[in-house]
Write a protein that holds these residues in place. Structure first.
Motif, PDB file in Angstrom:
ATOM      1  N   UNK A 152       0.678  -1.196  -0.055  1.00 57.57           N
ATOM      2  CA  UNK A 152      -0.040  -0.201  -0.009  1.00 57.57           C
ATOM      3  C   UNK A 152       0.970   1.392  -0.112  1.00 57.57           C
ATOM      4  N   UNK A 153       0.159   2.433  -0.445  1.00 57.67           N
ATOM      5  CA  UNK A 153       0.946   3.465  -0.544  1.00 57.67           C
ATOM      6  C   UNK A 153       0.938   4.035   0.888  1.00 57.67           C
ATOM      7  N   UNK A 154       1.828   5.242   1.266  1.00 53.65           N
ATOM      8  CA  UNK A 154       1.867   5.851   2.435  1.00 53.65           C
ATOM      9  C   UNK A 154       0.502   6.602   2.538  1.00 53.65           C
ATOM     10  N   UNK A 155      -0.018   6.744   3.826  1.00 50.30           N
ATOM     11  CA  UNK A 155      -1.122   7.428   4.088  1.00 50.30           C
ATOM     12  C   UNK A 155      -0.860   8.958   4.385  1.00 50.30           C
ATOM     13  N   UNK A 156      -1.470   9.956   3.853  1.00 47.54           N
ATOM     14  CA  UNK A 156      -1.624  11.333   4.257  1.00 47.54           C
ATOM     15  C   UNK A 156      -2.877  12.045   4.231  1.00 47.54           C
TER      16      UNK A 156
END
Length: 324
Positions: A152-156
């Motif tokens: 998964x991508x990083x969360x922001x």
């Protein structure tokens, strides 16, 4: 949209000061991801009592934290077989989860599926939306499989959140979110009533104009949308939080030292960071603005907080505008 503590300004000759006053319904909303104009253009609301959910339906769940007095919206996509796929930030050791991740920081992201019935038991369903014109179910299946198989991508909370994830699954350009909710912390609808937008190429700004500009963080991927006020003499005044010794901003729920400062307006414009200029429809009283600016510059500033005491509250109070 920000709702929280607001500024109360005093211009008493004996003692000028700033103070904060908590609003009766203190809360913040993280559902700035979707504006109503965006939803009406691309989606229609679905009454589930009139049929079964379809793959690609967006489920919007209300989030509520009694301890942080915060509410928001979490978005998931119905992917068939009674399951919802969604994206969140991983909970930290102190128990604060992805909903209120720092706006300046990227955090570990997690993609997972949950049963629709289970999510409806655990979270309060707000609404269900269906894309106008429908979707390609085979393409959705491929995107869902890819999301579950890949890292998964990083969360922001601003640039890589559950809403971006959901729109990407539907094959939509998630950058549309930024275009439709340009003010980030203020709803476009609430700002359009007292203000009108001024085109950046139509002359100089005027004292009292509100300037929205990007404030780069220590991470190249992330930026904040900041608000300041043209205070005359080619300067802009704004309120910010002092960066910590580690070079990173405070978390949403933390206070830090507040700083009121002025910057050169021409330098801001030439930097390319200026995004929007707003002008109060009813005009301003220049003498009152000058008095508030002087008060702000000569008083000890209050603590800064991204939710309850931020650049938006400061700018609107300088103009004598209600921050509700």
């Amino acid at each position: 949209m920000f709702l929280g503590s607001s500024y109360k300004m005093s211009t008493s000759k004996s003692k000028a000061h700033f103070s904060t006053q908590t609003l009766p319904k203190a809360a913040i909303t993280i559902n700035f991801f979707f504006s109503e104009s965006f939803l009406n253009k691309h989606f229609q609301e679905v009454e589930l009592s009139q049929g079964e959910p379809q793959p690609g339906d967006l489920y919007l769940f209300k989030l509520l934290s009694s301890s942080l007095q915060c509410c928001g919206t979490h978005v998931g996509v119905y992917c068939g077989k009674g399951e919802i796929i969604h994206f969140e930030g991983v909970t930290t050791k102190n128990g604060v989860g992805g909903t209120l991740q720092s706006l300046l920081e990227y955090n570990e992201g997690k993609v997972f599926k949950e049963g629709l019935r289970q999510m409806q038991r655990e979270r309060k369903l707000s609404r269900v939306l269906r894309r106008r014109g429908g979707i390609n179910h085979k393409d959705l299946e491929l995107r869902v499989r890819k999301a579950m198989d890949n890292d998964p991508p990083e969360y922001n909370a601003i640039s890589s959140n559950c809403a971006h994830f959901a729109l990407n699954l539907l094959g939509m350009d998630s950058t549309l979110l930024g275009e439709c909710c340009i003010f980030k912390f203020c709803s476009k609808e609430s700002m359009s009533k007292p203000f009108q937008e001024v085109k950046l190429d139509q002359g100089n700004t005027l004292p009292g104009d509100v300037l929205l500009f990007k404030k780069p963080s220590s991470m190249a991927q992330s930026s904040k949308v900041h608000m300041g006020v043209d205070c005359g003499n080619g300067e802009i005044i704004h309120f910010d939080g002092k960066t910590s010794s580690r070079g990173r901003g405070q978390r949403l729920w933390d206070n830090c030292e507040g700083v009121v400062c002025k910057e050169n307006l021409d330098a801001l414009r030439s930097s390319g960071r200026l995004v929007h200029v707003l002008r109060q429809r009813s005009g301003i009283k220049t003498e009152e603005l000058e008095s508030r600016v002087q008060t702000a510059m000569t008083s000890i500033p209050p603590p800064y907080n991204d939710i309850s005491s931020n650049s938006v509250h400061f700018a609107l109070k300088l103009l004598g505008t209600n921050t509700n």
